[in-house]
Enzyme design. Structure first.
Site, PDB file in Angstrom:
ATOM      1  N   GLU A 214       0.803  -1.221   0.000  1.00  0.00           N
ATOM      2  CA  GLU A 214       0.000   0.000   0.000  1.00  0.00           C
ATOM      3  C   GLU A 214       0.841   1.279   0.000  1.00  0.00           C
ATOM      4  O   GLU A 214       0.735   2.106   0.908  1.00  0.00           O
ATOM      5  CB  GLU A 214      -0.981  -0.010   1.176  1.00  0.00           C
ATOM      6  CG  GLU A 214      -1.975  -1.162   1.118  1.00  0.00           C
ATOM      7  CD  GLU A 214      -3.041  -1.084   2.199  1.00  0.00           C
ATOM      8  OE1 GLU A 214      -2.830  -0.384   3.210  1.00  0.00           O
ATOM      9  OE2 GLU A 214      -4.094  -1.729   2.030  1.00  0.00           O
ATOM     10  N   GLU A 334      -6.031  -7.887  -1.819  1.00  0.00           N
ATOM     11  CA  GLU A 334      -6.698  -7.805  -0.510  1.00  0.00           C
ATOM     12  C   GLU A 334      -8.150  -7.427  -0.739  1.00  0.00           C
ATOM     13  O   GLU A 334      -8.445  -6.529  -1.528  1.00  0.00           O
ATOM     14  CB  GLU A 334      -6.073  -6.742   0.402  1.00  0.00           C
ATOM     15  CG  GLU A 334      -4.739  -7.068   1.009  1.00  0.00           C
ATOM     16  CD  GLU A 334      -4.320  -6.036   2.060  1.00  0.00           C
ATOM     17  OE1 GLU A 334      -5.217  -5.396   2.672  1.00  0.00           O
ATOM     18  OE2 GLU A 334      -3.106  -5.850   2.264  1.00  0.00           O
TER      19      GLU A 334
END
Length: 432
Positions: A214, A334
């Site tokens: 991320e 995810e």
């Protein structure tokens, strides 16, 4: 001394008899071992993953905690138990951390200093994955502070008096920190597994490397700083390891110059994080794009039905990018639904999973870029301290277990793998 009358022939015949016995008894095992050792690497052909000449669509999960739990004797069994459970559901890939920088059970204690005990734990994780027929997507550093992340690298440089800035984002532009990270990459990629004897860069058990979890660079919302770092680090990785696939680790937000920032991003803030899905994923050394799906965290005023519709739109937009602009696979690395939402009901999680699986299944049937999903996150009993609002013990949730197995089976049928894989055939003929 040989018995009189038979000369040297008795020991020779005895030796040959022993060799014949060993071959007849263990020959199949030896052949199986070599077949396993010759396991092919996952590659890509355009917008599809490819394995052994056939398309591969991923159905898998996240268990970020593997290496940490493999360090100690009392918790090491959890790794094998989770991998075994995943394998029994037909899951093919698990995403986990291959980093822990500073702090408790650190892999990298300080720049260039590694704890062999923790490295052996990562060796164990990879060896166990191979045993259970599961491949690993290994993430290399965290944008967040958990397990050290870019903050720890910045602190190291600051403590040694070589840091340019105390900003976390100096991780991306400070030359000293870039050297720290490249050294870590070199050590990790060339690590020889103490159990299998295979260097990580030569091990097909590793599905791919993920550059960073991320990434965000809030001090340069133009995206130039992050893009320069991605280009440099991916080229460096490929100079050491040309066998494995490589992805960035993006959440999937569109940057300030993308027209989709207004039509697809959840809110305005998402275009001001210094990342851009298309630009970052276009980097020449990036093999596939990565996307996360968390509408209930990105919006604060939407109910479940609105979040569900957004998730479908979000996925379709990124698959369109994969098909038309990137011409690369798109893996949703995810996704999850929080049990802390005000309107949460357990049945919503089933619907959320089913909806996401359906989008990928339809992509697979059309041979498009939607290449698979990884649930966040799976645990086993007794891991409350590692749980979050998304965590699931899959065998305690029959409905989730059924959904995972159904997805494995229908993806296997689409690609024709089900007919060739005995384990998959058994799973799909006995699924609950």
């Amino acid at each position: 001394m040989s018995p009189p009358g038979n000369g040297p022939m008795v020991p020779i015949l005895g030796f040959l008899t022993c060799v014949a016995f060993l071959y007849l008894s263990f020959g199949d095992l030896w052949l199986d071992y070599n077949r396993e050792a010759e396991l092919g690497f996952v590659s890509r052909n355009g917008t599809q993953f490819v394995l052994d000449g056939k398309p591969l669509y991923v159905n898998g999960w996240n268990s970020y905690w593997f290496m940490d739990h493999a360090v100690n004797d009392h918790s090491r069994h959890r790794v094998g138990a989770m991998l075994e459970a995943g394998s029994k559901m037909g899951l093919t890939v698990c995403r986990t951390w291959a980093f822990n920088d500073g702090g408790y059970n650190a892999l990298q204690i300080s720049p260039g200093r590694f704890d062999e005990r923790v490295f052996k734990a990562l060796d164990h994780v990879i060896a166990e994955a191979k045993t259970h027929g599961v491949r690993l997507l290994l993430s290399l550093v965290n944008n967040l502070q958990n397990y050290g992340g870019k903050t720890q690298y910045v602190n190291w440089a600051w403590q040694e008096g070589v840091g340019l800035s105390s900003s976390n984002d100096s991780f991306f532009f400070d030359p000293s920190i870039r050297r720290y990270f490249k050294n870590y990459l070199t050590v990790l990629l060339t690590r020889k597994n103490s159990i299998t004897g295979i260097e990580y860069r030569n091990d097909p058990t590793i599905f791919a490397w993920e550059l960073i979890n991320e990434p965000r660079c809030l001090t340069d919302i133009s995206g130039d700083t992050l893009q320069d770092w991605i280009n440099e680090m991916t080229a460096f990785i490929k100079s050491i390891d040309k066998k494995h696939l490589l992805t960035v680790g993006l959440e999937g937000f569109y940057g300030p110059k993308s027209p989709k920032r207004l039509t697809v991003n959840p809110e305005r803030w998402a275009s001001e994080l210094g990342s851009d899905f298309v630009r970052n994923s276009e980097s020449p050394n990036i093999d596939f794009a990565s996307v996360h799906i968390y509408p209930d965290h990105w919006f604060h005023d939407q109910g479940f039905e609105e979040n569900l519709r957004f998730a479908v739109k979000w996925m379709q937009s990124h698959m369109e990018d994969g098909d038309k602009e990137l011409k690369k696979p798109v893996l949703f690395t995810e996704f999850g639904l929080s049990n802390m939402n005000k309107d949460y009901e357990p049945s919503q999680r089933d619907r959320f999973y089913r909806t996401i699986f359906d989008v990928v299944y339809k992509s697979a049937k059309r041979k498009r870029s939607g290449a698979g999903t990884l649930v966040w996150q799976f645990l086993i009993q007794g891991m409350e301290g590692f749980n979050d609002e998304f965590g699931i013990v899959p065998w305690e949730k029959d409905s989730i277990q059924r959904l995972m197995m159904e997805q494995s089976c229908r993806l296997g049928r689409v690609t024709g793998r089900l007919l060739q894989d005995k384990k998959a055939t058994e799973i799909c003929s006995n699924k609950p």
